[in-house]
Design a protein around this motif. Sequence first.
Motif, PDB file in Angstrom:
ATOM      1  N   LEU A   1       0.802  -1.231   0.000  1.00 47.89           N
ATOM      2  CA  LEU A   1       0.000   0.000   0.000  1.00 47.89           C
ATOM      3  C   LEU A   1       0.837   1.285   0.000  1.00 47.89           C
ATOM      4  N   PRO A   2       1.882   1.379   0.848  1.00 47.44           N
ATOM      5  CA  PRO A   2       2.654   2.632   0.823  1.00 47.44           C
ATOM      6  C   PRO A   2       3.222   2.965  -0.557  1.00 47.44           C
ATOM      7  N   ILE A   3       3.374   1.950  -1.409  1.00 50.49           N
ATOM      8  CA  ILE A   3       3.886   2.215  -2.759  1.00 50.49           C
ATOM      9  C   ILE A   3       2.811   2.874  -3.626  1.00 50.49           C
ATOM     10  N   VAL A   4       1.543   2.474  -3.428  1.00 44.69           N
ATOM     11  CA  VAL A   4       0.503   2.945  -4.339  1.00 44.69           C
ATOM     12  C   VAL A   4      -0.338   4.116  -3.801  1.00 44.69           C
ATOM     13  N   VAL A   5      -0.365   4.279  -2.496  1.00 49.55           N
ATOM     14  CA  VAL A   5      -1.163   5.369  -1.936  1.00 49.55           C
ATOM     15  C   VAL A   5      -0.598   6.718  -2.405  1.00 49.55           C
ATOM     16  N   PRO A   6      -1.463   7.655  -2.839  1.00 40.20           N
ATOM     17  CA  PRO A   6      -0.947   8.952  -3.272  1.00 40.20           C
ATOM     18  C   PRO A   6      -0.149   9.620  -2.147  1.00 40.20           C
ATOM     19  N   GLU A   7       0.935  10.262  -2.542  1.00 37.76           N
ATOM     20  CA  GLU A   7       1.838  10.880  -1.568  1.00 37.76           C
ATOM     21  C   GLU A   7       1.111  11.833  -0.640  1.00 37.76           C
ATOM     22  N   ILE A   8       0.178  12.600  -1.207  1.00 37.95           N
ATOM     23  CA  ILE A   8      -0.521  13.598  -0.406  1.00 37.95           C
ATOM     24  C   ILE A   8      -1.299  12.933   0.729  1.00 37.95           C
TER      25      ILE A   8
ATOM     26  N   THR B   1       8.710   4.337   6.472  1.00 40.89           N
ATOM     27  CA  THR B   1       7.446   3.718   6.085  1.00 40.89           C
ATOM     28  C   THR B   1       7.261   3.685   4.573  1.00 40.89           C
ATOM     29  N   PHE B   2       7.662   4.751   3.860  1.00 38.17           N
ATOM     30  CA  PHE B   2       7.463   4.654   2.402  1.00 38.17           C
ATOM     31  C   PHE B   2       8.643   4.033   1.669  1.00 38.17           C
ATOM     32  N   CYS B   3       9.804   3.909   2.324  1.00 36.01           N
ATOM     33  CA  CYS B   3      10.966   3.319   1.642  1.00 36.01           C
ATOM     34  C   CYS B   3      11.040   1.796   1.765  1.00 36.01           C
ATOM     35  N   PHE B   4      10.703   1.241   2.941  1.00 35.13           N
ATOM     36  CA  PHE B   4      10.998  -0.177   3.112  1.00 35.13           C
ATOM     37  C   PHE B   4      10.178  -1.112   2.219  1.00 35.13           C
ATOM     38  N   PRO B   5       8.922  -0.754   1.854  1.00 37.66           N
ATOM     39  CA  PRO B   5       8.241  -1.632   0.899  1.00 37.66           C
ATOM     40  C   PRO B   5       8.980  -1.747  -0.447  1.00 37.66           C
ATOM     41  N   PHE B   6       9.664  -0.667  -0.854  1.00 38.91           N
ATOM     42  CA  PHE B   6      10.428  -0.732  -2.109  1.00 38.91           C
ATOM     43  C   PHE B   6      11.620  -1.674  -1.958  1.00 38.91           C
ATOM     44  N   VAL B   7      12.292  -1.603  -0.814  1.00 42.90           N
ATOM     45  CA  VAL B   7      13.403  -2.529  -0.563  1.00 42.90           C
ATOM     46  C   VAL B   7      12.888  -3.961  -0.614  1.00 42.90           C
TER      47      VAL B   7
ATOM     48  N   ALA C   1      -0.408   1.507 -19.641  1.00 48.15           N
ATOM     49  CA  ALA C   1       0.261   2.804 -19.727  1.00 48.15           C
ATOM     50  C   ALA C   1      -0.687   3.909 -19.284  1.00 48.15           C
ATOM     51  N   ILE C   2      -1.948   3.810 -19.722  1.00 47.61           N
ATOM     52  CA  ILE C   2      -2.923   4.838 -19.364  1.00 47.61           C
ATOM     53  C   ILE C   2      -3.083   4.913 -17.847  1.00 47.61           C
ATOM     54  N   LEU C   3      -3.234   3.728 -17.210  1.00 43.40           N
ATOM     55  CA  LEU C   3      -3.424   3.732 -15.757  1.00 43.40           C
ATOM     56  C   LEU C   3      -2.181   4.213 -15.036  1.00 43.40           C
ATOM     57  N   LEU C   4      -1.010   3.767 -15.515  1.00 44.37           N
ATOM     58  CA  LEU C   4       0.231   4.143 -14.838  1.00 44.37           C
ATOM     59  C   LEU C   4       0.523   5.630 -14.971  1.00 44.37           C
ATOM     60  N   GLY C   5      -0.039   6.273 -15.985  1.00 43.86           N
ATOM     61  CA  GLY C   5       0.120   7.709 -16.104  1.00 43.86           C
ATOM     62  C   GLY C   5      -0.973   8.456 -15.352  1.00 43.86           C
ATOM     63  N   PHE C   6      -2.193   7.933 -15.475  1.00 38.35           N
ATOM     64  CA  PHE C   6      -3.354   8.627 -14.915  1.00 38.35           C
ATOM     65  C   PHE C   6      -3.321   8.665 -13.390  1.00 38.35           C
ATOM     66  N   ILE C   7      -2.993   7.533 -12.761  1.00 40.77           N
ATOM     67  CA  ILE C   7      -3.058   7.450 -11.296  1.00 40.77           C
ATOM     68  C   ILE C   7      -2.150   8.479 -10.620  1.00 40.77           C
ATOM     69  N   PRO C   8      -0.841   8.503 -10.941  1.00 39.77           N
ATOM     70  CA  PRO C   8      -0.024   9.521 -10.258  1.00 39.77           C
ATOM     71  C   PRO C   8      -0.391  10.943 -10.673  1.00 39.77           C
ATOM     72  N   ALA C   9      -0.845  11.129 -11.915  1.00 39.86           N
ATOM     73  CA  ALA C   9      -1.196  12.483 -12.354  1.00 39.86           C
ATOM     74  C   ALA C   9      -2.385  13.014 -11.543  1.00 39.86           C
TER      75      ALA C   9
ATOM     76  N   LEU D   1     -10.292   6.172  -5.230  1.00 34.18           N
ATOM     77  CA  LEU D   1     -10.188   6.250  -6.686  1.00 34.18           C
ATOM     78  C   LEU D   1      -8.933   5.519  -7.163  1.00 34.18           C
ATOM     79  N   THR D   2      -7.808   5.824  -6.483  1.00 32.79           N
ATOM     80  CA  THR D   2      -6.531   5.196  -6.842  1.00 32.79           C
ATOM     81  C   THR D   2      -6.612   3.682  -6.712  1.00 32.79           C
ATOM     82  N   LEU D   3      -7.139   3.225  -5.567  1.00 40.08           N
ATOM     83  CA  LEU D   3      -7.157   1.790  -5.315  1.00 40.08           C
ATOM     84  C   LEU D   3      -8.083   1.064  -6.282  1.00 40.08           C
ATOM     85  N   ILE D   4      -9.229   1.687  -6.605  1.00 39.72           N
ATOM     86  CA  ILE D   4     -10.149   1.047  -7.554  1.00 39.72           C
ATOM     87  C   ILE D   4      -9.448   0.846  -8.895  1.00 39.72           C
ATOM     88  N   LEU D   5      -8.735   1.881  -9.343  1.00 39.16           N
ATOM     89  CA  LEU D   5      -8.025   1.774 -10.620  1.00 39.16           C
ATOM     90  C   LEU D   5      -6.952   0.689 -10.556  1.00 39.16           C
TER      91      LEU D   5
END
Lengths: 279, 293
Positions: A113-120, A155-161, B217-225, B270-274
């Motif tokens: 999760l820490p890899i995919v959760v938006p940074e904000i 917390t956000f680095c170790f999942p990448f390791v 590619a679309i998802l990998l660009g859209f999600i962080p954007a 939104l992110t997780l659903i994608l």
Amino acid sequence: MSKKSEIGPLDYARRLPLQLWVGVVLAFMYLPLISLVAFSFNDSRRTIHWEGFTTDWFVKLAGDDSLIEAFVNSLTIALIATIFSVVLGTLTAIVLWRFRFPGRGLFDGVITLPIVVPEICMGVAMLVFFGSVFPWPRDLPWPFDLGAIIISHITFCFPFVCVVVRARLASFNREMEEAARDLGASEVRALWDVLLPHVRPALISGALLAFTMSLDDFVITFFTAGPNTVTFPVKIYSMVRFSVTPEVNAASSVLMLITVLLTVIGIRLQGKDVASLEG
Amino acid sequence: MSDAPTALGGRGGSRTFWLTFSAPLVWIVAFFVIPLSVIWAYSFGRTLGLTEIAITGTLDNYARVAEPVYLLIFVKSVWFAALTTAICLLVGFPYALAMTFASARGKIWLLLGIMLPFWTNLLVRTYALMAVMRNEGYINDALEAVGIGRVEMLHTNFAVIVGLVYVHLPFIVLPLYSALDRMDRSLIEASLDLGAGHISTLFRVVIPIVKPGIYSAILLGFIPALGSYLTPDLLGGPDSQMIASVIERQFKRANDWPFGAALSFILMYLTLILMVAMAIRDRRQARAQEQAA
């Protein structure tokens, strides 16, 4: 193949329109960065025209105490966060690779999760956590005042390791560990003496990755840092907000150089590792 | 993996298991699960005083998102992210194509070419764009020189889109390249031999085959954007705020944590659903390939 040979039907890379396109894309990607670095050597306050070569801005940076302090903070945070991340990431990778246990899938999911959760989102979660649930004392002596930032970075680095180490573990021959066990090594000892040497290249590239990410991070640090603790990216951010000046160019060039260098070293090490596997 | 010992029993694995498992478990729970749970709980709460929040189970914070002001920002964020992805796709596809058909050396250089900026600090890249696009930057110098005159670019939506494309192009090029590189080239040859031109081969053979790669590619660009904070903050003007800027405001200036928490969770959902959609699609595709083989 000689350069003058006729372009084959599939030689798309040698067709002019595509080459032009690639050229334009690369120009778009690089011109801003090149000019940023170039103007950090420009002998003029107003950064529009080239007035001659100087290293004054870098000298000025070296004399700016608050900037140096931010830089030392960043390096300290990155170093401590890297050590913890490598240990935690490796343990996580070993657990997920070695054991089956109830809730393994859940644990695996939470770790990624820490890899995919938006940074904000992670930034504000850390802000609230260190603000109201687990208040980090503000007036601790250095480097303990950096504790909240270091914890968030780990917390956000170790999942990448963990991801890097897991990829390496896939190539481990289980029989080696079993041989060690048959020869009388305890399980922990077998992990330490047989498994760890095998994953060492992944530990090094994982460490470089963690160090670079920690050094680079702005958003999460921005939310976690108290008013008195500043890191290099946060300092650059506060300078950028005001205006475009040669000092900011110089500071950015330094940060750019460090992170690109670290990444290239990491990639080369990984490349060597792959080459030694194949060779 | 089927011979992996279970934690309960196995070859004396229990002690080693807890030795390796406890530290990561404690860490992820204490410093990730709990912080997220706290803001999740806050998203159902109400601000009482300056720092006091009562968790009342109210859904008001989520309902507030439907207010036109915020709804508009959500729509705009999705629009910005979609536009960015589309531009990246258009710009990145020919680049990925050139990469696929380049010589082995050329491939490495083109890969490095797209990755080097990616490794550069996000703040530094954004700052570099600020310097180029500001009123005294070269683009404006050039525009003035050719007689068009200076155009206000920095702190506009245009600058935000340029910045988002600049930052997310590598996210799009890499999956496109990996899909194109795996493609069977004899299919292109067959199409050309049968008399199709290059362009129609591209649209009728290449693109349909690499479609799964295009979706990734679309998802990998859209999600962080979608979750971008720094780019709209530094390059945009007052009307280019995206979701992340609104979240930041609730936590720093407006001091309305419950509402900010609700906004962050909507962004997270939104992110997780994608992400989940992408994972399901990948799995289905892998299964289809297995059956075909």
